[in-house]
Motif scaffolding. Structure first.
Motif, short mmCIF file in Angstrom:
data_model
loop_
_atom_site.label_atom_id
_atom_site.label_comp_id
_atom_site.label_asym_id
_atom_site.label_seq_id
_atom_site.Cartn_x
_atom_site.Cartn_y
_atom_site.Cartn_z
N ARG A 202 0.76 -1.20 0.28
CA ARG A 202 0.01 0.18 -0.02
C ARG A 202 1.01 1.34 0.23
O ARG A 202 0.76 2.11 0.91
CB ARG A 202 -0.88 0.09 1.28
CG ARG A 202 -2.23 0.95 0.99
CD ARG A 202 -2.98 0.63 2.31
NE ARG A 202 -3.70 -0.73 2.65
CZ ARG A 202 -3.49 -1.40 3.65
NH1 ARG A 202 -3.16 -0.57 4.81
NH2 ARG A 202 -4.21 -2.38 3.79
N ALA A 203 1.88 1.30 -1.03
CA ALA A 203 2.85 2.33 -1.13
C ALA A 203 2.16 3.85 -1.55
O ALA A 203 1.04 3.76 -2.00
CB ALA A 203 4.01 1.89 -2.03
N SER A 204 2.86 4.81 -1.19
CA SER A 204 2.36 6.13 -1.52
C SER A 204 3.43 6.95 -2.05
O SER A 204 4.15 6.62 -2.95
CB SER A 204 1.47 6.72 -0.78
OG SER A 204 1.86 6.83 0.56
N GLY A 205 3.95 7.81 -1.29
CA GLY A 205 5.19 8.63 -1.67
C GLY A 205 4.71 10.26 -1.88
O GLY A 205 3.65 10.74 -1.46
N ALA B 262 1.01 11.73 -3.15
CA ALA B 262 -0.21 11.24 -2.70
C ALA B 262 -0.95 12.25 -2.03
O ALA B 262 -2.22 12.05 -2.09
CB ALA B 262 0.18 10.20 -1.51
N GLY C 206 2.88 5.28 7.47
CA GLY C 206 1.94 5.66 6.72
C GLY C 206 2.21 4.90 5.12
O GLY C 206 1.25 4.92 4.32
N GLU C 207 3.14 4.53 4.96
CA GLU C 207 3.54 3.83 3.55
C GLU C 207 4.42 2.56 3.28
O GLU C 207 4.46 1.97 2.26
CB GLU C 207 3.90 5.04 2.86
CG GLU C 207 5.22 5.78 2.89
CD GLU C 207 5.67 6.74 2.30
OE1 GLU C 207 4.83 7.29 1.44
OE2 GLU C 207 6.78 7.41 2.52
N HIS C 208 5.01 2.44 4.52
CA HIS C 208 6.27 1.34 4.25
C HIS C 208 5.53 -0.15 4.59
O HIS C 208 6.22 -1.02 4.33
CB HIS C 208 7.40 1.67 5.28
CG HIS C 208 8.12 2.94 4.87
ND1 HIS C 208 9.09 3.25 5.84
CD2 HIS C 208 8.19 3.55 3.98
CE1 HIS C 208 9.51 4.50 5.07
NE2 HIS C 208 9.05 4.67 3.94
#
Lengths: 467, 467
Positions: free
Chosen positions: A157-160, A163, A424-426
């Motif tokens: 559920r990645a972002s970066g 987002a 949050g994203e890792h």
């Protein structure tokens, strides 16, 4: 964290018969070479190398089906492997077994420019996708920094950086092709933009880190390349004023495409690494997407807000090469940090908090870190309330590791207290499993465990992760 | 569909002891009065009234916990009931049991204007929420037409006219408080904008139609009220040209807030019902949100596109009262249709297709309907590829029902063939269960069933729905 925890897990036996079947079917695409095993037992986390018993280089969904069926038959762990860029021990083979390298699933299956979607095999990386669709006038915005595979990005559920405007993999995966623990294939849904048909299998697999099924194809949303793009950097005297500028920007609903924070330490390491001469104080990097007028309008609003918060040096980067240099510097912040202390390994926090609590959260983290004997940097996708502390540790110094874990836990505890999350994203992997009980109610964890058991009754898929 | 299917299901016995315990605990908030049972056994679907054995009027999460524990102890079905506005037989008590009316959970728990979120009890309706937050400068955009409860909207993964810009309940639910089948309480996640922590319980419950747990609180995203809003209507000579204008608008990435389609039949019934004099040909209704310049820019692009597709009468409604009249007319399209054939009941399709196939899909539906002996209208949230055929049927005429079901199935089949779904926003309930096998792979349905079994082992929560 005890860094040798990984070795405490019981490795399950892998029957020679299974190894023989795999070798005979996959030939050179089946490997037990030490270097290959070691490579697949190491990610960007601080854990020691934890190799599988054998690695299969898959090239198709059918390969994955075959391996899953065999692992199911012999009750052997099966671990999917994408680009190897995860940070939390996601794919370490703590119970041994078969690692399935999916990099050979590297084909763009279809681009539906009219529907703003593309379907790719799980091993395709985000840069590869963007290169291949450049001529369509579309792009795929999710950008976690590393050139991760889309299967891996879906699974964590990645972002970066983008987002804040375009959402995360949660919002941008349209559907998935998945191989189940017992080797059946399914598509989670169709290609429509929305659906109310049944349980949201897509979202169940997005973020499941290979523990519920193996993703072999991903359909993602694409977006028209913005007509105009501009970027700006702005420095602040204090961390607090920089963060408050972001909070105001988000609360006013300005559709910024990116807003990234770097503390003075991060700017310093980036300057060294990327040969830049940015002012070494807390900094925000903005990017605006839209029509020429729209971009101008957004930038003016943000510039006013920055001024209100004492920001100075609002510098523009409108030429693509200037923007590119700036964002490359930001993307290299991780490596810049790691290289600033030769021989170190890093431990990274990833909390995400409601935006109203961001200044408190980052401030509290900075105060905890002031006492630390090791260097650190803070960077963040602050438009989402998400930031990272990169702690640069001497791998031989157990006192440093112990302290870094204590600080990590304190940052997480504070984030959860204000309604935030430990990641949050890792993703959870192994390293953040210790925080699940802090973050979730017992009944929620119980449901997660029952979901895992329902989808993978023999606990074969990436065992020992998440729950 | 056999309209008496509902009566074929076996009603499970409800022990007198349970009824006595409920009556003694809930007093007047426990009812077995015929009128109450009947009211809770009827939705907007064409199914016959299918009442529960008893109705409890809950006022708190604790009430829900108590009832869930009792139902679990006595192995009695438990059905949540929100505003009663669902269309597919979602809450009909086909196996009898306890219906839990949640309208008494009507409190706004908190508004976090700074974080652009609000937490409400499940029975709060979207209009109530928007009235209570008006002074904050924020609004909740999801608008399915009916003044549905937010718990019900989450449970059916609802969307509506604004989804093209703001997304559906899938994207706009931040977290949920849920009571499990055995009466435990959990929050699905925190209030951060994103999280990669564990399985996405929030998205598992969004769209689960009361079959996996009872939603008692919902935290939703809010948005700043747009600085400028303008609306426009445009008529076209053919259905095809109207739909193609929408396709171009979406493909160009114009961030329209709403784009709704009405066929000539729908405009005719709306004219009659709302005393309007709109030109009775295929029509698009647009709404634009943004800054004054942004709105103007969007509108100009769309006006050009409409002209290219032969659109005429591009009429503006910039005053709030004009916009309101227009959207009220659109929102009343369902009732306008139903009232145009006195004594009729309606059957509504809800397919959603990839935008590139929308013109084909609507065209095929219109051709099927040309032969029908009953009146119909077509309306749609066409920016999402979602449209509804409202078939107005004589409840006594089995031939009409049979034909309407055949047409419904043909429309669904065509939608699924082109990558679409049988339901964009209404949900499965009972009526669309027949389409699940068309839409999903056997392995996907198997996972859905195993999920249901994992979360509700005794099949007590709204049994006989979805899977």
């Amino acid at each position: 964290m005890n860094l040798s925890d990984t070795h405490a897990a019981v490795r399950r036996p892998v029957p020679q018969e299974l190894l023989d079947v795999l070798a005979s079917h996959f030939g050179t695409r089946c490997s037990q070479a030490d270097a290959v095993l070691e490579h697949h037992g190491r990610d960007e986390s601080p854990y020691p190398v934890t190799p599988p018993d054998v690695v299969i280089f898959a090239e198709s969904t059918e390969d994955v089906v075959l391996v899953a069926k065999l692992c199911s038959q012999y009750k052997v762990p099966l671990i999917p492997y994408g680009a190897g860029s995860s940070l939390e021990g996601h794919f370490l083979a703590i119970q041994g077994g078969v690692t399935l390298n999916l990099q050979g699933l590297n084909r763009i299956v279809s681009v539906n420019a009219e529907d703003l979607t593309a379907t790719v095999q799980a091993g395709v990386t985000r840069k590869q996708l963007n290169e291949e669709i450049r001529d369509t006038g579309l792009f795929f915005p999710i950008d976690p920094g590393a050139d991760a595979s889309l299967g891996g990005m879906a699974a964590t559920r990645a972002s970066g950086t983008n987002a804040v405007r375009y959402g995360t993999m949660r919002e941008n995966v349209v559907n998935l092709t998945v191989v189940t623990a017992d080797g059946r294939v399914l598509r989670t849904t169709g290609r429509a933009r929305k659906s109310s048909a049944g349980y949201d299998l897509t979202r169940i697999f997005v973020g499941s880190e290979g523990t519920l099924g193996i993703i072999t194809e991903v359909t993602v949303r694409l977006y028209p390349q913005p007509e105009a793009v501009s970027a700006a950097i702005c420095t602040f005297d204090t961390l607090d004023s920089a963060v408050k500028c972001v909070i105001d920007t988000i609360q006013m609903g300005v559709p910024v495409a990116r807003v990234e924070f770097m503390d003075a330490n991060a700017v310093r390491t980036v300057n060294q690494y990327s040969k830049l001469s940015l002012r070494e104080s807390p900094m925000l990097l903005f990017e605006f997407h839209g029509s020429p007028e729209g971009v101008k309008e957004q930038a003016e609003v943000v510039q006013d807000l920055a001024r209100e918060h004492g920001g100075h040096d609002f510098e523009w980067a409108e030429r693509p090469e200037d923007r590119s240099r700036l964002w490359t510097a930001r993307h290299n912040a991780y490596f810049a940090g790691v290289q600033s202390r030769p021989g170190c390994r890093s431990s990274t926090t990833d909390v995400c908090v409601p935006i109203s609590r961001l200044a408190d959260s980052v401030g509290a983290a900075a105060r905890l870190l002031e006492q630390a004997p090791f260097p650190y940097t803070i960077v963040g996708h602050v438009g989402d309330g998400n930031y990272h502390v990169l702690m640069l540790l001497d791998p031989e110094d157990t006192a440093e590791w112990k302290l870094s874990e204590e600080i990590n836990h304190a940052i997480v505890r504070q984030a959860i207290e204000v309604g935030g999350t430990c990641t949050g994203e890792h993703g959870i992997g192994m390293h953040k499993m210790q925080f699940m009980q802090d973050e979730f109610d017992p009944a929620a964890l119980e449901l997660m465990r029952s979901l895992k058991l329902a989808f993978d009754p023999d606990n074969l898929l990436n065992p020992g992760k998440i729950v």
